[in-house]
Design a protein around this motif. Structure first.
Motif, PDB file in Angstrom:
ATOM      1  N   PRO A 187       0.862  -1.171  -0.066  1.00 20.74           N
ATOM      2  CA  PRO A 187      -0.118   0.037  -0.159  1.00 20.74           C
ATOM      3  C   PRO A 187       1.109   1.378   0.064  1.00 20.74           C
ATOM      4  O   PRO A 187       0.335   2.169  -0.727  1.00 20.74           O
ATOM      5  N   THR A 213     -11.207  -6.487  -5.379  1.00 20.03           N
ATOM      6  CA  THR A 213     -11.682  -6.416  -4.059  1.00 20.03           C
ATOM      7  C   THR A 213     -11.596  -7.611  -2.976  1.00 20.03           C
ATOM      8  O   THR A 213     -11.437  -8.722  -3.374  1.00 20.03           O
ATOM      9  N   LYS A 214     -11.690  -7.231  -1.672  1.00 22.69           N
ATOM     10  CA  LYS A 214     -11.721  -8.206  -0.783  1.00 22.69           C
ATOM     11  C   LYS A 214     -12.924  -9.283  -0.827  1.00 22.69           C
ATOM     12  O   LYS A 214     -14.039  -8.602  -1.210  1.00 22.69           O
ATOM     13  N   SER A 266      -4.682  -8.029   4.172  1.00 18.64           N
ATOM     14  CA  SER A 266      -5.629  -7.960   3.054  1.00 18.64           C
ATOM     15  C   SER A 266      -4.918  -8.479   1.617  1.00 18.64           C
ATOM     16  O   SER A 266      -5.085  -7.663   0.733  1.00 18.64           O
ATOM     17  N   TYR A 303      -8.412  -4.699  -1.802  1.00 17.49           N
ATOM     18  CA  TYR A 303      -9.002  -3.487  -1.551  1.00 17.49           C
ATOM     19  C   TYR A 303     -10.506  -3.299  -1.436  1.00 17.49           C
ATOM     20  O   TYR A 303     -10.993  -3.645  -2.569  1.00 17.49           O
ATOM     21  N   GLU A 307     -11.711   2.114   0.357  1.00 13.09           N
ATOM     22  CA  GLU A 307     -10.217   2.088   0.749  1.00 13.09           C
ATOM     23  C   GLU A 307      -9.591   2.783  -0.580  1.00 13.09           C
ATOM     24  O   GLU A 307      -8.601   3.406  -0.244  1.00 13.09           O
ATOM     25  N   ALA A 310     -10.191   6.182  -1.236  1.00 13.63           N
ATOM     26  CA  ALA A 310      -9.495   7.136  -0.345  1.00 13.63           C
ATOM     27  C   ALA A 310      -7.926   7.264  -0.552  1.00 13.63           C
ATOM     28  O   ALA A 310      -6.955   8.423  -0.480  1.00 13.63           O
ATOM     29  N   MET A 311      -7.347   6.050  -1.062  1.00 18.96           N
ATOM     30  CA  MET A 311      -5.750   5.982  -1.558  1.00 18.96           C
ATOM     31  C   MET A 311      -5.537   7.009  -2.751  1.00 18.96           C
ATOM     32  O   MET A 311      -4.699   7.873  -2.796  1.00 18.96           O
TER      33      MET A 311
END
Ligand code: AVI
Length: 341
Positions: A187, A213-214, A266, A303, A307, A310-311
């Motif tokens: 990250p 994605t998760k 993650s 992600y 999230e 936001a990054m």
């Protein structure tokens, strides 16, 4: 201790840039410091736990195996992203606009970007990749099919920083980074990389990016440990590549492919686990891999869309749109550096 005299891959010897005069230019900017590359690879192998950077997957065989992975039933990211692109094409084109220069990061055989060319009608298409073969084959065909587009290739290892100052012209620029390759950065490194993209984005520029994605860990594990064993072969092939680069004698079939989901971080991790003890001479040093000892070869971070948005915002993007498939297995984002995008 005697040093190995086995053949060393010339990539570690010849830093001279080359330019190919096909119908499209390909400039090689990969080897800024081959000695440092070699040192980093050796240091990773001698460390505990041992590591190999995932960029070493992609020799010619690794690239071919990766293409196979993308078509495996368990490996959902490629086809899910393609479906989102197909379904949302018009909305995405409306968000991006036409006639800008298009920079394709990790272009490979350029197949993903080729679909977009008639839609985005870029003034210039710059395909960027660490590996030469697929790019060199694809670009002349694209140049023939789209004579109105200035088509170029750049061979660069952008895991060492995104320095495209010589390749990105002034003016509106769209970066294209599909396939969730951003997940192969930590990250912190991903943030720095995205930050580098915003630096290159002039007014009215942006980034079209795919991110995994998760989800259910069992599905994630299966995607990286398929029943046909293609991902296992891809993972082991990194040792064949390392043998060629360093003159080492790893026995790839003495290592087991391990894929696991590290929920705390993650990320899916891939490792090569020594089945029996194996001693490998690396730069004159006898490195013992004990039975069960692992070499960490890849992390693939997942992600939640929020999230990742936001990054993108932390990296300096102001306006982010997100498209997903119905099952929310994958996300496509378009982010701009200006607020009205
Ligand atoms: C290139 N990258 C996005 C792939 C991934 O999913 O992390 C590489 C890969 N490794 C094993 N399967 C696919």
């Amino acid at each position: 201790m005697q040093r190995s005299t086995l053949r060393i891959d010339p990539r570690f010897r010849t830093p001279a840039p080359r330019a190919f005069d096909l119908d499209a230019d390909v400039v090689d900017r990969r080897l800024t410091d081959p000695a440092a590359e070699r040192r980093a690879l050796v240091t990773g192998l001698l460390a505990t736990p041992a590591t190999i950077a995932p960029k070493y997957f992609y020799d010619a065989i690794g690239c071919a195996l990766f293409c196979k992975i993308c078509n495996l039933p368990e490996y959902y990211p490629t086809r899910t992203e393609a479906r989102i692109f197909d379904r949302e094409r018009e909305a995405i084109v409306a968000a991006i606009g036409t006639g800008k220069q298009l920079i394709d990061l990790g272009a490979g055989d350029c197949a993903k970007a080729a679909v977009w060319l008639p839609w985005l009608q870029p003034s210039t298409y710059v395909a960027v990749d660490i590996a030469a073969d697929a790019l060199e084959q694809a670009l002349p065909k694209l140049a023939l099919a789209y004579p109105e587009i200035d088509i170029r290739g750049v061979l660069v290892d952008f895991t060492r920083g995104l320095d495209l100052d010589l390749d990105v012209a002034d003016g509106p620029t769209t970066f294209f980074y599909p396939g969730s390759s951003i997940g192969n950065f930590t990250p912190a490194d991903a943030l720095e990389f995205l930050n580098g993209i915003t630096r290159h984005c002039a007014a009215d520029g942006g980034l079209l990016i795919g991110v995994d994605t998760k989800k259910d860990p069992a599905r994630l594990r299966a995607a990286y440990d398929d029943a046909a064993g293609v991902t296992a072969a891809f993972n082991r092939n990194v040792l064949v590549h390392v043998n060629r680069l360093l003159g080492t004698r790893f026995r790839p079939d003495g290592f087991k492919h391990v894929a696991l989901y590290n929920e705390a971080l993650s990320r899916v991790e891939m490792h090569l686990e020594a089945i029996d003890a194996q001693t490998v001479t690396i730069d004159g040093i006898g490195r013992i891999f004990r039975a069960g000892e692992r070499i960490h070869t890849e992390s693939s971070y997942k992600y939640a869309p929020a999230e990742f948005v936001a990054m993108l915002q932390r990296a300096g993007f102001a306006n982010v749109r997100v498209w997903q498939d119905d099952a929310r297995d994958f996300a496509v984002c378009y982010a701009t550096t200006h607020s009205a995008g």
